[in-house]
Enzyme design. Structure first.
Site, mmCIF file in Angstrom:
data_model
loop_
_atom_site.group_PDB
_atom_site.id
_atom_site.type_symbol
_atom_site.label_atom_id
_atom_site.label_comp_id
_atom_site.label_asym_id
_atom_site.label_seq_id
_atom_site.Cartn_x
_atom_site.Cartn_y
_atom_site.Cartn_z
ATOM 1 C CG PHE A 1 -2.916 0.719 13.917
ATOM 2 C CD1 PHE A 1 -3.691 -0.050 14.774
ATOM 3 C CD2 PHE A 1 -2.390 1.922 14.380
ATOM 4 C CE1 PHE A 1 -3.938 0.371 16.083
ATOM 5 C CE2 PHE A 1 -2.615 2.347 15.676
ATOM 6 C CZ PHE A 1 -3.403 1.581 16.524
ATOM 7 C CB ILE B 1 -2.017 5.934 -3.514
ATOM 8 C CG1 ILE B 1 -0.861 5.908 -2.518
ATOM 9 C CG2 ILE B 1 -3.282 5.356 -2.898
ATOM 10 C CD1 ILE B 1 -1.062 6.832 -1.324
ATOM 11 C CB THR C 1 3.809 5.969 -0.012
ATOM 12 O OG1 THR C 1 4.293 4.805 -0.669
ATOM 13 C CG2 THR C 1 2.445 5.674 0.585
ATOM 14 C CB THR D 1 1.058 12.565 12.066
ATOM 15 O OG1 THR D 1 1.823 12.560 13.265
ATOM 16 C CG2 THR D 1 1.964 13.097 10.962
ATOM 17 C CG ASP D 2 1.094 14.483 17.203
ATOM 18 O OD1 ASP D 2 1.721 13.647 16.505
ATOM 19 O OD2 ASP D 2 0.967 14.356 18.440
ATOM 20 C CD GLU D 3 5.354 11.365 14.614
ATOM 21 O OE1 GLU D 3 6.456 11.349 14.071
ATOM 22 O OE2 GLU D 3 4.807 10.351 15.096
ATOM 23 C CE1 TYR E 1 4.180 9.127 8.888
ATOM 24 C CE2 TYR E 1 4.685 10.063 11.048
ATOM 25 C CZ TYR E 1 3.759 9.558 10.140
ATOM 26 O OH TYR E 1 2.424 9.503 10.476
ATOM 27 C CE LYS F 1 0.502 11.631 7.122
ATOM 28 N NZ LYS F 1 -0.481 10.787 6.385
ATOM 29 C CG ASN G 1 -4.138 6.557 16.563
ATOM 30 O OD1 ASN G 1 -5.152 6.288 15.941
ATOM 31 N ND2 ASN G 1 -3.762 7.807 16.755
ATOM 32 C CG LEU H 1 6.868 2.180 22.802
ATOM 33 C CD1 LEU H 1 8.356 1.931 22.945
ATOM 34 C CD2 LEU H 1 6.479 3.413 23.614
ATOM 35 N NE ARG I 1 12.429 6.957 16.109
ATOM 36 C CZ ARG I 1 11.111 6.842 16.332
ATOM 37 N NH1 ARG I 1 10.396 7.896 16.681
ATOM 38 N NH2 ARG I 1 10.513 5.680 16.235
ATOM 39 C CE1 TYR J 1 9.597 0.493 3.500
ATOM 40 C CE2 TYR J 1 9.409 -1.886 3.330
ATOM 41 C CZ TYR J 1 8.855 -0.631 3.228
ATOM 42 O OH TYR J 1 7.550 -0.512 2.853
HETATM 43 P P1 NAD Z 1 -0.113 1.655 8.824
HETATM 44 O O1 NAD Z 1 1.322 1.698 8.438
HETATM 45 O O2 NAD Z 1 -0.570 0.690 9.850
HETATM 46 O O3 NAD Z 1 -1.017 1.417 7.535
HETATM 47 C C1 NAD Z 1 -0.786 2.042 6.311
HETATM 48 C C2 NAD Z 1 -1.586 1.321 5.239
HETATM 49 O O4 NAD Z 1 -1.343 1.987 3.996
HETATM 50 C C3 NAD Z 1 -1.186 -0.140 5.062
HETATM 51 O O5 NAD Z 1 -2.327 -0.954 4.995
HETATM 52 C C4 NAD Z 1 -0.432 -0.153 3.742
HETATM 53 O O6 NAD Z 1 -0.543 -1.369 3.032
HETATM 54 C C5 NAD Z 1 -1.101 0.999 2.997
HETATM 55 N N1 NAD Z 1 -0.225 1.567 1.969
HETATM 56 C C6 NAD Z 1 1.064 1.959 2.127
HETATM 57 N N2 NAD Z 1 1.567 2.405 0.961
HETATM 58 C C7 NAD Z 1 0.562 2.321 0.050
HETATM 59 C C8 NAD Z 1 0.454 2.637 -1.322
HETATM 60 N N3 NAD Z 1 1.501 3.133 -2.006
HETATM 61 N N4 NAD Z 1 -0.735 2.438 -1.945
HETATM 62 C C9 NAD Z 1 -1.802 1.931 -1.277
HETATM 63 N N5 NAD Z 1 -1.745 1.589 0.030
HETATM 64 C C10 NAD Z 1 -0.587 1.780 0.683
HETATM 65 O O7 NAD Z 1 -0.448 3.146 9.255
HETATM 66 P P2 NAD Z 1 -1.425 3.684 10.403
HETATM 67 O O8 NAD Z 1 -0.674 3.742 11.668
HETATM 68 O O9 NAD Z 1 -2.713 2.965 10.330
HETATM 69 O O10 NAD Z 1 -1.617 5.193 9.899
HETATM 70 C C11 NAD Z 1 -2.665 5.521 8.979
HETATM 71 C C12 NAD Z 1 -2.613 7.012 8.695
HETATM 72 O O11 NAD Z 1 -2.770 7.738 9.908
HETATM 73 C C13 NAD Z 1 -1.278 7.482 8.086
HETATM 74 O O12 NAD Z 1 -1.569 8.451 7.110
HETATM 75 C C14 NAD Z 1 -0.532 8.065 9.257
HETATM 76 O O13 NAD Z 1 0.346 9.082 8.828
HETATM 77 C C15 NAD Z 1 -1.670 8.632 10.090
HETATM 78 N N6 NAD Z 1 -1.431 8.717 11.553
HETATM 79 C C16 NAD Z 1 -0.984 7.623 12.246
HETATM 80 C C17 NAD Z 1 -0.809 7.721 13.631
HETATM 81 C C18 NAD Z 1 -0.379 6.527 14.451
HETATM 82 O O14 NAD Z 1 -0.189 6.677 15.663
HETATM 83 N N7 NAD Z 1 -0.244 5.353 13.891
HETATM 84 C C19 NAD Z 1 -1.079 8.928 14.280
HETATM 85 C C20 NAD Z 1 -1.524 10.018 13.524
HETATM 86 C C21 NAD Z 1 -1.712 9.897 12.159
HETATM 87 P P1 TYD Z 2 6.732 4.990 17.793
HETATM 88 O O1 TYD Z 2 5.732 4.004 18.259
HETATM 89 O O2 TYD Z 2 7.689 4.605 16.723
HETATM 90 O O3 TYD Z 2 5.911 6.299 17.354
HETATM 91 P P2 TYD Z 2 6.460 7.780 16.963
HETATM 92 O O4 TYD Z 2 7.912 7.747 16.785
HETATM 93 O O5 TYD Z 2 5.738 8.025 15.676
HETATM 94 O O6 TYD Z 2 6.024 8.678 18.072
HETATM 95 O O7 TYD Z 2 7.589 5.488 19.030
HETATM 96 C C1 TYD Z 2 6.985 6.037 20.182
HETATM 97 C C2 TYD Z 2 8.086 6.488 21.113
HETATM 98 O O8 TYD Z 2 8.811 5.340 21.582
HETATM 99 C C3 TYD Z 2 9.114 7.375 20.433
HETATM 100 O O9 TYD Z 2 9.562 8.366 21.367
HETATM 101 C C4 TYD Z 2 10.261 6.437 20.111
HETATM 102 C C5 TYD Z 2 10.194 5.407 21.235
HETATM 103 N N1 TYD Z 2 10.616 4.049 20.861
HETATM 104 C C6 TYD Z 2 11.590 3.366 21.622
HETATM 105 O O10 TYD Z 2 12.106 3.909 22.623
HETATM 106 N N2 TYD Z 2 11.949 2.109 21.247
HETATM 107 C C7 TYD Z 2 11.420 1.487 20.154
HETATM 108 O O11 TYD Z 2 11.815 0.328 19.850
HETATM 109 C C8 TYD Z 2 10.424 2.182 19.394
HETATM 110 C C9 TYD Z 2 9.810 1.528 18.175
HETATM 111 C C10 TYD Z 2 10.046 3.450 19.783
#
Ligand code: NAD
Ligand code: TYD
Length: 349
Positions: A12, A61, A101, A130-132, A155, A159, A185, A195, A286, A346
């Site tokens: 993403f 990786i 990973t 991440t902020d988590e 998770y 991180k 994001n 979500l 959760r 999974y």
């Molecule tokens: P995503 O799950 O959409 O994408 C992850 C990508 O990594 C995928 O394309 C997957 O194929 C690849 N991948 C997974 N395991 C792998 C491996 N072993 N070797 C090579 N490639 C591999 O994740 P995202 O939401 O795009 O997040 C990207 C980064 O940003 C992550 O490090 C995540 O922790 C961080 N991040 C995400 C968010 C968010 O809101 N999504 C917020 C803050 C930080």
């Molecule tokens: P999510 O998108 O999984 O991001 P994160 O847990 O990394 O913040 O979830 C965002 C919020 O939405 C989180 O508080 C959990 C909640 N949530 C639901 O209530 N139902 C759902 O089906 C999902 C996926 C998330």
């Protein structure tokens, strides 16, 4: 010409970063390394796949020999590391995959950079986090770069661990690193398990919207292209050894955000107002669900001048519009494993 490795570029956020760098920096060669897990999809990069400064490499990786070889052959000038297992719910059902990973994969990249980069002048290893990692806030306050790490989910624990390794390689081996920690994001190309895209997908298909607990948890939402812009700024101008928080100054209680999504969906699908809200279903909370995240991104603004560009109301309209216009993409990524996800364990290895 500089050669930059972007890991996780088919995911993403990674796909937005790859697109930005390939288009904005024709004098960089961008190598996108991705294993194409369920979350990675080359359809996310269709528009740039034939650009001369772009190359895709499929690989894991976690495979240290392969990673070292890749660094030897490509002689990268910089790394932007996004590859990760990224979904909290999956980390609850299979934590070990997240250790492989997120922790071992990151350490493999650090080792390769350390061994291949004899002269680290002008090199840079940028780790995306991440902020988590900061844990959960009460009703008040925000995470700053000084907030103590207190991860709760597998998770965020993985991180946090990878962040510590990145800092340790800076402090111990003088590896030129920089880290950023971003809030949630949203935007195009997000796999429909998180979500916002999950709920758009379910509303369209008249399926229940599973709200965890009472829907009172709060997240700070940032438009993904603003995150990519922040990554660009930090990669080029962030100070080595530093951490930068990235956030939208845009907090939403889940249930309020879900109601906004329902209203916009009603309008866009021509349904009567209130129809989509009927799909809201409160389900078991959760495990270990963090109550509230909120990022203070003042350091990034003051030091590097970055600010979010898009108002949330505009961003969510745009995002919903994108998912409705890109049915083929949705169909493509939700075929196969996606159907089985909620029933199956999974497991990759
Ligand atoms: P995503 O799950 O959409 O994408 C992850 C990508 O990594 C995928 O394309 C997957 O194929 C690849 N991948 C997974 N395991 C792998 C491996 N072993 N070797 C090579 N490639 C591999 O994740 P995202 O939401 O795009 O997040 C990207 C980064 O940003 C992550 O490090 C995540 O922790 C961080 N991040 C995400 C968010 C968010 O809101 N999504 C917020 C803050 C930080
Ligand atoms: P999510 O998108 O999984 O991001 P994160 O847990 O990394 O913040 O979830 C965002 C919020 O939405 C989180 O508080 C959990 C909640 N949530 C639901 O209530 N139902 C759902 O089906 C999902 C996926 C998330």
């Amino acid at each position: 010409m500089k050669t930059i490795l972007i890991t996780g570029g088919a995911g993403f956020i990674g796909s937005h970063v790859v697109r930005l760098f390939v288009s904005k920096y024709p004098d960089y060669k961008i190598v996108n390394l991705d294993m194409l897990t369920y979350a990675g999809n080359l359809a996310n990069l269709k528009d740039i796949e034939n650009k001369p400064n772009y190359e895709f490499v499929k690989g894991d990786i976690v495979d240290s020999d392969f990673i070292l070889k890749l660094f030897e052959v490509k002689q990268f000038d910089g790394v932007i590391h996004l590859a990760a297992e990224s979904h909290v719910d999956r980390s609850i059902s299979n934590p070990t995959e997240f250790v492989y990973t997120n922790v071992i994969g990151t350490v493999n990249l650090l080792n390769a950079a350390r061994h291949i980069w004899k002269n680290t002048k002008d090199k840079r290893f940028y780790h995306i986090s991440t902020d988590e990692v900061y844990g959960s806030l009460g009703q008040e306050g925000m995470f700053t770069e000084e907030t103590r790490y207190d991860p709760h989910s597998p998770y965020s624990a993985s991180k946090a661990s990878s962040d510590h390794f990145v800092r340790a390689y800076h402090d111990t081996f003088e590896l030129p690193v920089v880290i950023s920690n971003c809030s949630n994001n949203y935007g195009s190309f997000q796999f429909p398990e998180k979500l916002i895209p999950l709920f758009i997908h379910n509303i369209k298909n008249n399926k229940p919207l599973p709200v965890y607990g009472k829907g009172e948890n709060v997240r700070d939402w940032l438009w993904v292209e603003d995150h990519a812009a922040a990554i660009d700024v930090i990669f080029h101008s962030g100070r080595l050894g530093e951490t930068y928080n990235i956030g939208g100054f845009n907090e939403w209680k889940n249930i309020d955000l879900i109601r906004v999504i329902c209203r916009v969906m009603d309008k866009k699908l021509g349904r009567t107002e209130g129809e989509s809200e009927k799909l809201i279903t409160f389900v078991k909370d959760r495990a270990g669900h963090d109550l509230r995240y909120a990022i203070d991104a003042t350091k990034l603004k003051n030091e590097l001048g970055w600010e979010p560009s898009l108002q949330f109301e505009e961003g969510i309209e745009k995002t919903i519009g994108w998912y409705l216009e890109n049915e083929e993409w949705l169909k493509n990524v939700t075929s196969g494993d996606y159907q089985k996800y909620y029933e199956d364990q999974y497991i990759r290895r």
